[in-house]
Design a protein around this motif. Structure first.
Motif, PDB file in Angstrom:
ATOM      1  N   ASP A 117      -1.668  -4.565   1.409  1.00  0.00           N
ATOM      2  CA  ASP A 117      -0.537  -3.841   2.000  1.00  0.00           C
ATOM      3  C   ASP A 117      -1.144  -2.726   2.838  1.00  0.00           C
ATOM      4  O   ASP A 117      -1.770  -1.815   2.289  1.00  0.00           O
ATOM      5  CB  ASP A 117       0.310  -3.305   0.829  1.00  0.00           C
ATOM      6  CG  ASP A 117       1.511  -2.460   1.241  1.00  0.00           C
ATOM      7  OD1 ASP A 117       1.400  -1.664   2.198  1.00  0.00           O
ATOM      8  OD2 ASP A 117       2.551  -2.581   0.566  1.00  0.00           O
ATOM      9  N   ASN A 122       6.521   3.687  10.243  1.00  0.00           N
ATOM     10  CA  ASN A 122       7.972   3.711  10.075  1.00  0.00           C
ATOM     11  C   ASN A 122       8.666   3.515  11.413  1.00  0.00           C
ATOM     12  O   ASN A 122       8.254   4.064  12.425  1.00  0.00           O
ATOM     13  CB  ASN A 122       8.373   5.025   9.430  1.00  0.00           C
ATOM     14  CG  ASN A 122       7.686   5.215   8.088  1.00  0.00           C
ATOM     15  OD1 ASN A 122       7.720   4.328   7.233  1.00  0.00           O
ATOM     16  ND2 ASN A 122       7.022   6.343   7.909  1.00  0.00           N
ATOM     17  N   HIS A 131      -1.514   6.527   9.388  1.00  0.00           N
ATOM     18  CA  HIS A 131      -1.313   5.087   9.602  1.00  0.00           C
ATOM     19  C   HIS A 131      -2.536   4.472  10.274  1.00  0.00           C
ATOM     20  O   HIS A 131      -2.871   3.318  10.019  1.00  0.00           O
ATOM     21  CB  HIS A 131      -0.049   4.842  10.429  1.00  0.00           C
ATOM     22  CG  HIS A 131       1.200   5.293   9.740  1.00  0.00           C
ATOM     23  ND1 HIS A 131       2.010   6.274  10.253  1.00  0.00           N
ATOM     24  CD2 HIS A 131       1.764   4.924   8.558  1.00  0.00           C
ATOM     25  CE1 HIS A 131       3.033   6.489   9.417  1.00  0.00           C
ATOM     26  NE2 HIS A 131       2.902   5.676   8.389  1.00  0.00           N
ATOM     27  N   HIS A 157       4.114  -3.255   5.417  1.00  0.00           N
ATOM     28  CA  HIS A 157       5.341  -2.798   4.757  1.00  0.00           C
ATOM     29  C   HIS A 157       5.967  -1.661   5.567  1.00  0.00           C
ATOM     30  O   HIS A 157       6.010  -0.508   5.128  1.00  0.00           O
ATOM     31  CB  HIS A 157       4.962  -2.323   3.346  1.00  0.00           C
ATOM     32  CG  HIS A 157       6.109  -2.095   2.420  1.00  0.00           C
ATOM     33  ND1 HIS A 157       6.772  -3.112   1.774  1.00  0.00           N
ATOM     34  CD2 HIS A 157       6.702  -0.959   1.995  1.00  0.00           C
ATOM     35  CE1 HIS A 157       7.725  -2.600   1.010  1.00  0.00           C
ATOM     36  NE2 HIS A 157       7.703  -1.285   1.123  1.00  0.00           N
ATOM     37  N   GLY A 159       8.471   0.927   7.320  1.00  0.00           N
ATOM     38  CA  GLY A 159       9.686   1.607   6.854  1.00  0.00           C
ATOM     39  C   GLY A 159      10.816   1.295   7.810  1.00  0.00           C
ATOM     40  O   GLY A 159      10.937   1.915   8.857  1.00  0.00           O
ATOM     41  N   TYR A 313      12.883   4.192  -2.392  1.00  0.00           N
ATOM     42  CA  TYR A 313      11.574   3.683  -1.969  1.00  0.00           C
ATOM     43  C   TYR A 313      10.887   2.954  -3.137  1.00  0.00           C
ATOM     44  O   TYR A 313      10.323   1.875  -2.973  1.00  0.00           O
ATOM     45  CB  TYR A 313      10.761   4.893  -1.508  1.00  0.00           C
ATOM     46  CG  TYR A 313       9.373   4.645  -0.959  1.00  0.00           C
ATOM     47  CD1 TYR A 313       9.139   3.675   0.012  1.00  0.00           C
ATOM     48  CD2 TYR A 313       8.311   5.428  -1.396  1.00  0.00           C
ATOM     49  CE1 TYR A 313       7.868   3.497   0.532  1.00  0.00           C
ATOM     50  CE2 TYR A 313       7.030   5.254  -0.870  1.00  0.00           C
ATOM     51  CZ  TYR A 313       6.809   4.285   0.082  1.00  0.00           C
ATOM     52  OH  TYR A 313       5.546   4.117   0.589  1.00  0.00           O
ATOM     53  N   ASP A 317       9.505  -0.975  -3.729  1.00  0.00           N
ATOM     54  CA  ASP A 317       8.131  -1.245  -4.149  1.00  0.00           C
ATOM     55  C   ASP A 317       8.068  -2.079  -5.431  1.00  0.00           C
ATOM     56  O   ASP A 317       7.151  -2.887  -5.608  1.00  0.00           O
ATOM     57  CB  ASP A 317       7.337   0.063  -4.306  1.00  0.00           C
ATOM     58  CG  ASP A 317       6.534   0.365  -3.039  1.00  0.00           C
ATOM     59  OD1 ASP A 317       6.072  -0.601  -2.390  1.00  0.00           O
ATOM     60  OD2 ASP A 317       6.375   1.549  -2.684  1.00  0.00           O
ATOM     61  N   VAL A 337      -2.916   3.137   1.160  1.00  0.00           N
ATOM     62  CA  VAL A 337      -1.908   4.176   1.381  1.00  0.00           C
ATOM     63  C   VAL A 337      -2.557   5.531   1.088  1.00  0.00           C
ATOM     64  O   VAL A 337      -3.412   5.634   0.212  1.00  0.00           O
ATOM     65  CB  VAL A 337      -0.696   3.954   0.431  1.00  0.00           C
ATOM     66  CG1 VAL A 337       0.377   5.000   0.663  1.00  0.00           C
ATOM     67  CG2 VAL A 337      -0.116   2.550   0.585  1.00  0.00           C
ATOM     68  N   GLN A 341       0.506   9.569  -2.030  1.00  0.00           N
ATOM     69  CA  GLN A 341       1.424   8.636  -2.702  1.00  0.00           C
ATOM     70  C   GLN A 341       0.856   8.089  -4.009  1.00  0.00           C
ATOM     71  O   GLN A 341       1.374   7.113  -4.564  1.00  0.00           O
ATOM     72  CB  GLN A 341       1.819   7.503  -1.754  1.00  0.00           C
ATOM     73  CG  GLN A 341       2.670   8.028  -0.593  1.00  0.00           C
ATOM     74  CD  GLN A 341       3.284   6.918   0.249  1.00  0.00           C
ATOM     75  OE1 GLN A 341       3.698   5.891  -0.251  1.00  0.00           O
ATOM     76  NE2 GLN A 341       3.353   7.146   1.552  1.00  0.00           N
TER      77      GLN A 341
HETATM   78  N1  ARG Z   1       5.860   3.506   5.226  1.00  0.00           N
HETATM   79  C1  ARG Z   1       5.156   4.306   4.271  1.00  0.00           C
HETATM   80  C2  ARG Z   1       4.661   5.596   4.931  1.00  0.00           C
HETATM   81  O1  ARG Z   1       4.652   5.721   6.136  1.00  0.00           O
HETATM   82  C3  ARG Z   1       3.955   3.591   3.694  1.00  0.00           C
HETATM   83  C4  ARG Z   1       4.264   2.358   2.910  1.00  0.00           C
HETATM   84  C5  ARG Z   1       3.122   1.934   2.056  1.00  0.00           C
HETATM   85  N2  ARG Z   1       3.359   0.725   1.313  1.00  0.00           N
HETATM   86  C6  ARG Z   1       4.130   0.628   0.244  1.00  0.00           C
HETATM   87  N3  ARG Z   1       4.272  -0.554  -0.327  1.00  0.00           N
HETATM   88  N4  ARG Z   1       4.722   1.660  -0.309  1.00  0.00           N
HETATM   89  O2  ARG Z   1       4.299   6.529   4.218  1.00  0.00           O
END
Ligand code: ARG
Length: 577
Positions: A117, A122, A131, A157, A159, A313, A317, A337, A341
């Motif tokens: 992943d 987003n 990113h 993945h 957003g 969120y 997941d 990531v 997180q």
């Molecule tokens: N879109 C999220 C961000 O910009 C990251 C997603 C990462 N992947 C996941 N499965 N949560 O922070």
């Protein structure tokens, strides 16, 4: 066909185990004084309550004849065993490694399906340097894992769902679809987002419209979905521009955004409920995974469904885990990531395990990384203080590389220069990201990353290009030296051959620790060993034709490992620069 350190460890293991009376690791490591050293006697002596040197001697007695691979074994210091390989063993191993497609790298004995992943920007928001890191690190891991035989499934993945889409769609309607598409298409994602947020905060009328729009979106209203699709399409068009500039593997087929899990959200709630894990807390439905507490030491909930019925969120997941395990059949799930997180992902994993969705022998791993800093050691920002636009950052990298090459090689054709500048500029950005331990922050420094000296992509690319030019000058096809078993008369030749053979371990270290910087360190050492070999040993003017062919074989092997190693990092190696 592997790292000689591994071959010798395999040969010593029975002797160590014999002395230990149980399976025992010889602990073979590179050494300053010899080719390698076995350190296993130290811990073993402690366990047995005897002198380490005596243990080492017993091991050597039990090992029997190792003269086919070792020229000498010597007990040193407190009880290390220094190991020196025979030249012929190293030479033959090198030739064997070079005749394999994998250049001596072992394939996995546990090949399985792995989901990576990564990237995950987003929709209608600028991709930020976080990113970029996810994209570059994730892509390198995908390449390395595939190289050793795993089946790797890439998942982006993005957003693309949630409450902000109400205001984004209303803003899109206000602007008119065409204007909005234009704004997003040129990559002004942040501008678009900020305008929408501004209206949302400044106007009650807009706020109401936005809220109603979310309800319509979730209810599957066709017109609303069409508008939403426009937002997604225009944003991913921009992401794709960045991906293609970056030379990464991601395509539209890898898109697996939050919205893809919509139909799985209710089942998540139901399955948690059936499992008896769902609780009510402040009007929301939550799970309390064991071991997570807040600052006041109270149990920390993972919110599954909010009081208003909306999902979180975390819910998507969890759906993701189910989908990756049950539909895709993956046994390892990697999440590239950022470090902030970490707790979110730990809680998701804990709940997935409690629910039995992630069996014990399945791995869910957070491949975390630090921040990109500016020269002021603060988060990298543009001069105006905004998020740095990745597309312009990458353009600048290529521009800077173009200038550097024009200076270094003024005779290169315009066309070649454009191609090479792309490989060098993008390579430099990627390498500066990959070459520090990912957990740490790193400072984004144009001059350093584009330098032809030091642990940089241009330095490694240059080592490769230099070898290509040796063959060009000699007018010899590289294939013609591939079956040559090198003679290793000189210490520098020997050191280089040994380094070439360590490509195997370097690749596996990168994979086992999910740390691309291990490969970078290796390639930098390879380039350094090559440089001292080349300064020390004449190649094209070698004393004999035989020696020349032998040294050319080492040159070719170096270039192949360099090119393949860089390829595992997603970096290209031009033949001239
Ligand atoms: N879109 C999220 C961000 O910009 C990251 C997603 C990462 N992947 C996941 N499965 N949560 O922070």
């Amino acid at each position: 066909m592997a790292d000689p350190l591994i071959s010798v460890a395999e040969r010593l293991a029975p002797a160590f185990s014999h002395v230990a009376g149980r399976p025992c690791d010889p602990v073979v490591r590179p050494s300053e004084r010899a080719d390698a050293q076995a350190n296993g006697a130290l811990a073993l002596a402690k366990e047995l309550g005897v002198q380490p040197r005596d243990v080492a001697q017993k091991v050597l007695d039990a090992a029997g004849d190792l003269s086919d691979i070792l020229a000498s074994t010597e007990i040193a210091g407190p009880g290390f065993i220094n190991l020196v390989f025979t030249d012929s063993f190293i030479a033959q191993q090198t030739a064997d490694a070079m005749s394999s497609a994998q250049l001596g790298v072992r394939t996995s004995t546990d090949a399985h399906k792995i989901v990576v992943d990564y990237s995950a920007p987003n929709v209608a928001k600028e991709m930020h340097v976080g990113h970029l890191r996810s994209t570059v690190i994730g892509d390198a891991l995908v390449r390395a894992l595939s190289f050793v035989g795993h089946t790797v499934v890439r998942e982006n993945h993005i957003g693309d769902w949630g409450t902000p889409f109400g205001m984004l769609i209303e803003h899109l309607i206000d602007l008119g679809e065409e204007n909005a598409a234009h704004e997003l298409g040129v990559g002004d994602l942040d501008g678009f987002y900020k305008q929408a947020r501004g209206k949302f905060e400044g106007s009650d009328e807009f706020k109401t419209r936005a809220r109603n729009r979310v309800v319509m979106l979730q209810g599957g209203d066709e017109e609303t979905l069409a508008l939403w699709r426009t937002l997604v399409k225009e944003s991913t068009r921009y992401f794709n521009k960045v991906y293609s500039q970056l030379d990464v593997l991601l395509t539209d087929d890898d898109l697996m955004g939050e919205s893809a899990y919509n139909d799985l959200l209710l089942p998540v709630v139901e399955r948690l409920h059936t499992a008896g894990l769902l609780q009510e807390s402040d009007g929301a439905e939550v799970v309390f995974p064991e071991g997570f507490t807040n600052r006041d030491n109270e149990p920390l909930p993972l919110i599954i469904r909010k009081g208003d019925g909306g999902y979180n969120y975390a819910t998507s997941d969890l759906a993701c885990v189910i989908d990756r395990v049950e539909r895709i059949g993956a046994r390892t799930l990697l999440y590239v990531v950022g470090s902030p997180q970490a707790q979110h992902l730990q809680m998701v994993e804990a709940v997935a395990r409690m629910a039995g969705w992630l069996p014990e022998n399945y791995v869910m791993n957070h491949v975390a990384f630090g921040s990109v800093l500016g020269s002021d050691r603060k988060m990298l920002k543009s001069r105006a203080g905004d998020t740095v636009k990745l597309a312009s950052l990458l353009d600048e990298a290529v521009e800077r590389a173009t200038l550097a090459i024009a200076e270094k090689n003024p005779s290169m054709s315009h066309e070649d220069r454009a191609q090479v500048a792309h490989m060098i500029g993008i390579g430099a950005v990627k390498y500066s990201d990959l070459s520090t331990d990912r957990i740490k922050d790193y400072i984004f420094d144009w001059d350093r990353m584009l330098s032809f000296e030091g642990n940089t992509a241009p330095y490694l690319q240059y080592a490769h290009a230099r070898i290509c030019s040796i063959f060009r000058r000699a007018e010899i096809h590289r294939e013609t030296v591939r079956s040559v078993v090198p003679t290793l008369a000189d210490l520098k030749e020997r050191a280089l051959a040994l380094r070439i053979l360590r490509f195997d371990s370097a690749t596996w270290e990168m994979i086992d620790t999910l740390s691309p910087h291990k490969m970078c360190t290796y390639l930098f050492d390879l380039a350094s060993d090559f440089t001292s070999f080349y300064e020390h040993c004449s190649v094209l003017k070698a004393e004999s034709e035989e020696l020349k062919m032998s040294r050319l074989a080492l040159c070719d092997a170096t270039a192949r490992v360099m090119e393949q190693g860089l390829a595992l990092l997603g970096i290209r190696a031009p033949e001239q620069m």
